[in-house]
Scaffold this active site. Structure first.
Site, PDB file in Angstrom:
ATOM      1  N   HIS A 133       0.859  -1.192   0.000  1.00 52.66           N
ATOM      2  CA  HIS A 133       0.000   0.000   0.000  1.00 52.66           C
ATOM      3  C   HIS A 133       0.889   1.234   0.000  1.00 52.66           C
ATOM      4  O   HIS A 133       1.959   1.255   0.628  1.00 52.66           O
ATOM      5  CB  HIS A 133      -0.889   0.006   1.251  1.00 52.66           C
ATOM      6  CG  HIS A 133      -1.381   1.360   1.645  1.00 52.66           C
ATOM      7  ND1 HIS A 133      -0.759   2.115   2.630  1.00 52.66           N
ATOM      8  CD2 HIS A 133      -2.399   2.125   1.180  1.00 52.66           C
ATOM      9  CE1 HIS A 133      -1.393   3.265   2.771  1.00 52.66           C
ATOM     10  NE2 HIS A 133      -2.384   3.309   1.897  1.00 52.66           N
ATOM     11  N   HIS A 167      12.445  -1.309   4.068  1.00 48.13           N
ATOM     12  CA  HIS A 167      12.690  -0.251   5.047  1.00 48.13           C
ATOM     13  C   HIS A 167      13.949   0.546   4.711  1.00 48.13           C
ATOM     14  O   HIS A 167      13.991   1.767   4.925  1.00 48.13           O
ATOM     15  CB  HIS A 167      12.790  -0.838   6.447  1.00 48.13           C
ATOM     16  CG  HIS A 167      11.462  -1.137   7.069  1.00 48.13           C
ATOM     17  ND1 HIS A 167      10.764  -0.208   7.803  1.00 48.13           N
ATOM     18  CD2 HIS A 167      10.677  -2.258   7.046  1.00 48.13           C
ATOM     19  CE1 HIS A 167       9.622  -0.737   8.215  1.00 48.13           C
ATOM     20  NE2 HIS A 167       9.550  -1.979   7.769  1.00 48.13           N
TER      21      HIS A 167
END
Length: 297
Positions: A133, A167
């Site tokens: 998302h 990340h």
């Protein structure tokens, strides 16, 4: 007061549209390049693009956007990339559904608003490929403005190296704006994408911000752009690596159960879903994030 702000609105809306175009092209490229592995003998998927329109209670124009959805591709089972620019006045319920800045001074007397952004959700064919998302947005009223958004990874079959890569890309794009951003936005994502009734996160996190206004519009816009720029290098290599892996019935079952978790979050907790429905935006566009198939056990 932030009266007018026309130049900033135009630039922000144009950026969200450009980011949409870049992502749509990249995703269709992933469909075209899927030459080996499961489902590689199928037909490459393509986005169906629909213009969305929004009208005010009095029937006047209130903006709209583009809803781009690909279904039943070789790599993507369902992916939506929506961009919109909407405006008008906010009713009381819509003001309460805002993701940030509830109770803005002056809002009840002058409830005009303008909002633009991009929203993306991808559900994959191969259970080894993570769902994902992403959204970024700008919100304006005559009394305040702010940016929001982020991206988070939602694998049903977790790979630590994939989480690390996702990340690391977020951090690399945020650090030039200040090294305090990534840890703060990561923690914010961990809190925001937590599902209280399941006592767990919906995925492996990412970054998230809301109500972001340092008083320097140029700096805040640049940060928002880099959140968007981080998305493709964070996500695309994971798809290229995992789409060739074989999968079985148990893997698909795990994917469908995890999608049920995703649907629960979006219908019960997601602020963007609530705000979109309360402001009369196209329901199909607002609910684009829901998976094509899911399972509850």
């Amino acid at each position: 007061m932030t009266e007018h702000f026309d130049t900033q609105k135009t630039r922000a809306a144009a950026w969200f549209r450009q980011l949409r175009d870049d992502i749509v092209a990249a995703f269709e490229g992933l469909e075209d390049s899927h030459a080996e592995g499961p489902m590689s003998d199928g037909t490459p998927g393509r986005f169906e693009v629909t213009e969305t329109k929004r009208t005010s209670d009095d029937g006047s124009d209130a903006g709209g956007g583009l809803m781009s959805v690909m279904r039943s591709g070789r790599v993507f089972e369902k992916v939506g990339v929506n961009v919109s620019t909407v405006y008008g006045t906010l009713g009381e319920r819509a003001q309460m559904a805002m993701a940030a800045r509830k109770g803005i001074p002056g809002m009840k007397d002058d409830p005009r608003f303008w909002a633009s952004g991009i929203s993306l959700v991808a559900h994959m064919q191969n259970p080894h490929c993570p769902a994902v998302h992403m959204n970024t947005r700008m919100f304006w009223t005559p009394h305040a403005w702010w940016f929001g958004g982020g991206s988070d990874l939602n694998p049903c079959l977790e790979y630590d190296e994939d989480t690390t890569h996702f990340h690391a890309q977020q951090k690399a794009h945020l650090d030039p704006h200040g090294e305090a951003h990534y840890p703060r936005f990561k923690e914010w994502a961990d809190e925001y994408f937590y599902i209280p009734h399941r006592h767990r996160a919906r995925g492996v996190g990412g970054i998230f911000m809301d109500d972001h206004n340092t008083g320097d519009w140029e700096a805040d816009f640049a940060l928002t752009q880099d959140i968007g720029r981080a998305f493709l290098p964070a996500f695309t290599p994971l798809v290229e690596k995992r789409r060739v892996q074989d999968w079985g019935e148990a893997d698909k079952d795990a994917q469908l159960v995890h999608r049920g978790l995703y649907a629960e979050y979006n219908l019960v907790y997601d602020r963007g879903t609530k705000f979109g429905l309360e402001t009369g935006h196209d329901a199909n566009a607002v609910l684009m994030s829901l998976p094509p198939l899911a399972k509850w056990v």
